[in-house]
Design a protein around this motif. Structure first.
Motif, mmCIF file in Angstrom:
data_model
loop_
_atom_site.group_PDB
_atom_site.id
_atom_site.type_symbol
_atom_site.label_atom_id
_atom_site.label_comp_id
_atom_site.label_asym_id
_atom_site.label_seq_id
_atom_site.Cartn_x
_atom_site.Cartn_y
_atom_site.Cartn_z
ATOM 1 N N ASP A 88 0.843 -1.186 0.000
ATOM 2 C CA ASP A 88 0.000 0.000 0.000
ATOM 3 C C ASP A 88 0.879 1.238 0.000
ATOM 4 O O ASP A 88 1.905 1.279 0.674
ATOM 5 N N ILE A 89 0.472 2.201 -0.768
ATOM 6 C CA ILE A 89 1.061 3.534 -0.732
ATOM 7 C C ILE A 89 -0.127 4.485 -0.754
ATOM 8 O O ILE A 89 -0.942 4.459 -1.673
ATOM 9 N N ALA A 90 -0.264 5.256 0.317
ATOM 10 C CA ALA A 90 -1.428 6.134 0.451
ATOM 11 C C ALA A 90 -1.000 7.428 1.127
ATOM 12 O O ALA A 90 -0.292 7.411 2.129
ATOM 13 N N LEU A 91 -1.430 8.527 0.550
ATOM 14 C CA LEU A 91 -1.119 9.851 1.094
ATOM 15 C C LEU A 91 -2.415 10.607 1.348
ATOM 16 O O LEU A 91 -3.401 10.431 0.622
ATOM 17 N N LEU A 92 -2.385 11.456 2.364
ATOM 18 C CA LEU A 92 -3.524 12.342 2.586
ATOM 19 C C LEU A 92 -3.690 13.231 1.354
ATOM 20 O O LEU A 92 -2.713 13.538 0.653
ATOM 21 N N ALA A 93 -4.898 13.669 1.095
ATOM 22 C CA ALA A 93 -5.197 14.447 -0.113
ATOM 23 C C ALA A 93 -4.284 15.658 -0.275
ATOM 24 O O ALA A 93 -3.815 15.949 -1.380
ATOM 25 N N ALA A 94 -3.994 16.362 0.803
ATOM 26 C CA ALA A 94 -3.164 17.568 0.720
ATOM 27 C C ALA A 94 -1.726 17.270 0.305
ATOM 28 O O ALA A 94 -1.015 18.163 -0.155
ATOM 29 N N ALA A 95 -1.291 16.030 0.454
ATOM 30 C CA ALA A 95 0.091 15.655 0.126
ATOM 31 C C ALA A 95 0.229 15.045 -1.265
ATOM 32 O O ALA A 95 1.345 14.827 -1.732
ATOM 33 N N ARG A 96 -0.880 14.793 -1.926
ATOM 34 C CA ARG A 96 -0.827 14.162 -3.251
ATOM 35 C C ARG A 96 -0.417 15.168 -4.319
ATOM 36 O O ARG A 96 -0.717 16.351 -4.218
ATOM 37 N N GLY A 97 0.253 14.663 -5.332
ATOM 38 C CA GLY A 97 0.645 15.491 -6.466
ATOM 39 C C GLY A 97 1.853 16.367 -6.218
ATOM 40 O O GLY A 97 2.170 17.239 -7.027
ATOM 41 N N ALA A 98 2.554 16.132 -5.111
ATOM 42 C CA ALA A 98 3.714 16.965 -4.767
ATOM 43 C C ALA A 98 5.039 16.230 -4.965
ATOM 44 O O ALA A 98 6.079 16.716 -4.548
ATOM 45 N N GLY A 99 4.995 15.031 -5.572
ATOM 46 C CA GLY A 99 6.223 14.282 -5.817
ATOM 47 C C GLY A 99 6.631 13.349 -4.697
ATOM 48 O O GLY A 99 7.683 12.714 -4.761
ATOM 49 N N ILE A 100 5.815 13.232 -3.669
ATOM 50 C CA ILE A 100 6.169 12.391 -2.532
ATOM 51 C C ILE A 100 6.100 10.913 -2.904
ATOM 52 O O ILE A 100 7.009 10.142 -2.592
ATOM 53 N N GLY A 101 5.056 10.513 -3.584
ATOM 54 C CA GLY A 101 4.954 9.125 -4.040
ATOM 55 C C GLY A 101 6.101 8.768 -4.971
ATOM 56 O O GLY A 101 6.673 7.681 -4.884
ATOM 57 N N THR A 102 6.453 9.703 -5.850
ATOM 58 C CA THR A 102 7.590 9.494 -6.749
ATOM 59 C C THR A 102 8.866 9.280 -5.947
ATOM 60 O O THR A 102 9.637 8.349 -6.217
ATOM 61 N N ALA A 103 9.095 10.110 -4.943
ATOM 62 C CA ALA A 103 10.308 9.987 -4.120
ATOM 63 C C ALA A 103 10.337 8.647 -3.389
ATOM 64 O O ALA A 103 11.389 8.000 -3.325
#
Length: 159
Positions: A88-103
């Motif tokens: 699982d990889i899950a981020l709160l909505a405010a953290a999505r789209g900022a490159g964190i999942g990519t990192a």
């Protein structure tokens, strides 16, 4: 903006439930249920997922992802001898789209490359994360049950 990982503890259970629920807002909104029923359904689903992960991958680590000292998500990974599996990889909505999942995924790819093992993951067929996975070199795409199975292979090491 570098995410920091730490192993989840029992005290993180409420946060993990929040992250789980945040990823399912659109799904449960379509049900038209009252808030109490939604909360009960999500609690049941969270516990079922937790049991499934702990039974199927008992050595996996459930990481809390933090940014600037605040928890923003989870990264649940099993580092097996034949493959790393992203459960699982899950981020709160405010953290999505900022490159964190990519990192997070690039860091895992670098680690997997040093050991020469692939990375496997599964995603819902309509997940916006599929674009990210493909951009990072995950391929495959066969439907495995209700999910798309993807795999990233490290470059072959020259002997």
């Amino acid at each position: 903006m570098t995410p920091v990982l730490r192993a989840a503890q029992a005290a993180d259970a409420d946060f993990l439930r929040t992250v789980f629920a945040a990823g399912r807002d659109a799904e449960v909104a379509a049900f038209g249920w009252p808030p109490q029923r939604v909360a009960a359904f999500l609690a049941m689903q969270f516990e079922a997922q937790r049991r499934h992960f702990r039974t199927g991958w008992p050595q996996a680590i459930d990481w809390i992802v933090s940014l600037d000292g605040s928890p923003i998500g989870r990264f649940y990974v099993n580092r097996g001898p034949w493959a790393f599996t992203v459960l699982d990889i899950a981020l709160l909505a405010a953290a999505r789209g900022a490159g964190i999942g990519t990192a997070l995924l690039r860091g895992l790819q670098a680690e997997a490359a040093t050991t020469g093992v692939p990375i496997e993951l599964r995603a819902l067929p309509d997940s916006p994360a599929l674009r990210l996975y493909r951009r990072l070199g995950f391929d495959g795409g066969r439907v495995d049950g209700q999910r798309v199975a993807l795999r990233w292979e490290p470059l072959a090491v020259a002997s």
